[in-house]
Design an enzyme around this catalytic site. Structure first.
Site, PDB file in Angstrom:
ATOM      1  N   GLY A 232       0.819  -1.196   0.000  1.00 22.07           N
ATOM      2  CA  GLY A 232       0.000   0.000   0.000  1.00 22.07           C
ATOM      3  C   GLY A 232       0.853   1.245   0.000  1.00 22.07           C
ATOM      4  N   HIS A 233       0.215   2.365   0.346  1.00 19.69           N
ATOM      5  CA  HIS A 233       0.898   3.662   0.339  1.00 19.69           C
ATOM      6  C   HIS A 233       1.123   4.199   1.745  1.00 19.69           C
ATOM      7  CE1 HIS A 233      -0.604   4.564  -4.053  1.00 19.69           C
ATOM      8  NE2 HIS A 233       0.124   3.455  -3.955  1.00 19.69           N
ATOM      9  N   GLY A 234       0.989   3.332   2.751  1.00 14.25           N
ATOM     10  CA  GLY A 234       1.291   3.736   4.113  1.00 14.25           C
ATOM     11  C   GLY A 234       0.107   4.310   4.854  1.00 14.25           C
TER      12      GLY A 234
END
Length: 413
Positions: free
Chosen positions: A258-260
């Site tokens: 994911g993107h955090g």
């Protein structure tokens, strides 16, 4: 979304929906629901199979779930809707209040969102204007996003048509979601808007790392939200915290792919509200494109503050950009590059954060020239680049604060 007035105060009497182990007063508030008087007999069954739903993965179960909701909502006391084992295909489900009862949705089966986009008005499962709600069980809310991800154009245009979110809570107070799995949403998996006293506990959220805009949990204009012991691996932010969010507690979350865990984007629209009092503790972030991120538009339309953030006890495992504050966020080059920021970022503490970065740039503090970040603290941050040929570094612009217990190459403020 139009605001719906609060439900009138219920008659005296207290019934607990569930008693759970909690990690904070916020979780405790979400886990206990207040019901008025003794339960009444609903107008019909609350088990969707008894209403005619077939768990064959092909038959349309939409009418049966809507009927079960109506039966429970019009009763009093605590009412339990049952989704038994099986695969239940549905279109859009608008589950509206106010309700006279407190409602438990027991999810033991799997809900499947149809790939026919004409079956949705806005979102898939949208619960609106409800007090005292619990969704629990071992079942799955499967958006079957792979059927329609190719129709998502939001990577290319900010004026795109948004695909249905899987589970949306609008104007809901006192809610617990526990034990279930959210899978392969068409867009966001769980969207929390204008809610109070929310507990998300031991939930699993899963989608491929390359699935578009499949944020795990998005929070906006909500307060007193706790996310604990939850595992999220998606194609966008594991958790995104939008404008108007206050008293957010994230603990024991495993994020990746994911993107955090992100705050923002902030400042895209006029009249956005402040974000404050956010704590992210005891989490692991692995294999993501970002780690802990606060982002606001370079030419922000709103004047707002992002303040009182604590990130503590975080493990980074092969994260591309572990720590980021970006006040010059400008996706798809839609911003005025010389725009002056109106989003103030204050009092942000990164403490006891360790692990590895798969880019040399372990820390990025890219703050605005006209509105520097204030009160940023880097305390005992130990992140090392795990590649070769470059050294770990920090890049900091217009950030005011202090560094304590960091290696020289990371102590940029």
């Amino acid at each position: 979304m139009a605001f719906i007035s609060n439900v009138a105060v219920k008659a005296a009497g207290v019934a607990a929906l569930l008693v759970v182990a909690v990690v904070s007063p916020a979780a405790r508030a979400a886990a206990v629901a207040v019901a008025g008087g003794a339960p009444s007999v609903p107008a019909g069954p609350l088990d969707i199979a008894q209403l005619g739903a077939k768990g064959d993965g092909k038959s349309d179960s939409t009418p049966m779930i809507l009927k079960a909701w109506k039966n429970a909502c019009e009763a009093t006391g605590v009412q339990k809707i049952v989704i038994p084992p099986g695969n239940y295909l549905t279109g859009g489900l608008e589950l509206k209040g106010p309700c006279k009862s407190s409602i438990i949705i027991r999810l033991d089966g799997n809900l499947l969102g149809t790939g026919d986009l004409s079956a949705y008005q806005r979102n898939w499962i949208e619960i609106e204007n409800v007090e005292n709600l619990s969704i629990n069980g071992h079942g799955t809310i499967d958006g079957q996003g792979a059927l329609v991800w190719s129709k998502n154009q939001c990577q290319h245009s900010y004026n795109c048509k948004i695909l249905p979110n899987s589970l949306v809570l609008d104007f809901v107070t006192n809610v617990q979601i526990r034990g279930i799995t959210l899978l392969n949403s068409k867009f966001f998996h769980l969207n929390i808007f204008e809610c109070k006293n929310v507990l998300i506990d031991k939930v699993t959220v899963k989608a491929p790392g390359d699935s578009p805009n499949t944020d795990g949990i998005h929070i906006g204009d909500s307060s007193n939200v706790t996310i604990s012991s939850t595992t999220i691996g998606v194609g966008d932010d594991c958790i995104s915290i939008g404008p108007g969010s206050k008293m957010i507690r994230i603990h024991g979350v495993k994020c990746g792919p994911g993107h955090g865990i992100s705050v923002g984007s902030l400042g895209r629209y006029k009249d956005e509200k402040d974000v404050e009092d956010v704590q992210v503790t005891g989490c692991t972030i692995a294999g993501t494109t970002n780690g802990l991120r606060i982002k606001s538009y370079e030419d922000s339309k709103s004047s707002l503050k992002a303040s009182k953030f604590l990130y503590e006890g975080i493990t980074m495992d092969n994260v591309s950009y572990p720590i980021i504050i970006d006040q010059k966020y400008c996706p798809n080059n839609i911003c005025v590059k010389s725009g002056a920021s109106k989003v103030a970022v204050n009092d942000v503490v990164f403490k006891n954060i360790h692990g590895t970065s798969n880019t040399p740039e372990a820390i990025t503090l890219n703050c605005a020239n006209n509105l520097p970040c204030q009160g940023v603290q880097l305390v005992n941050v130990d992140i090392k680049y795990n590649g070769s040929g470059n050294k770990t570094m920090a890049v900091c612009k217009n950030a005011i604060g202090k560094s304590i217990g960091l290696a020289k190459e990371l102590a940029c403020i």
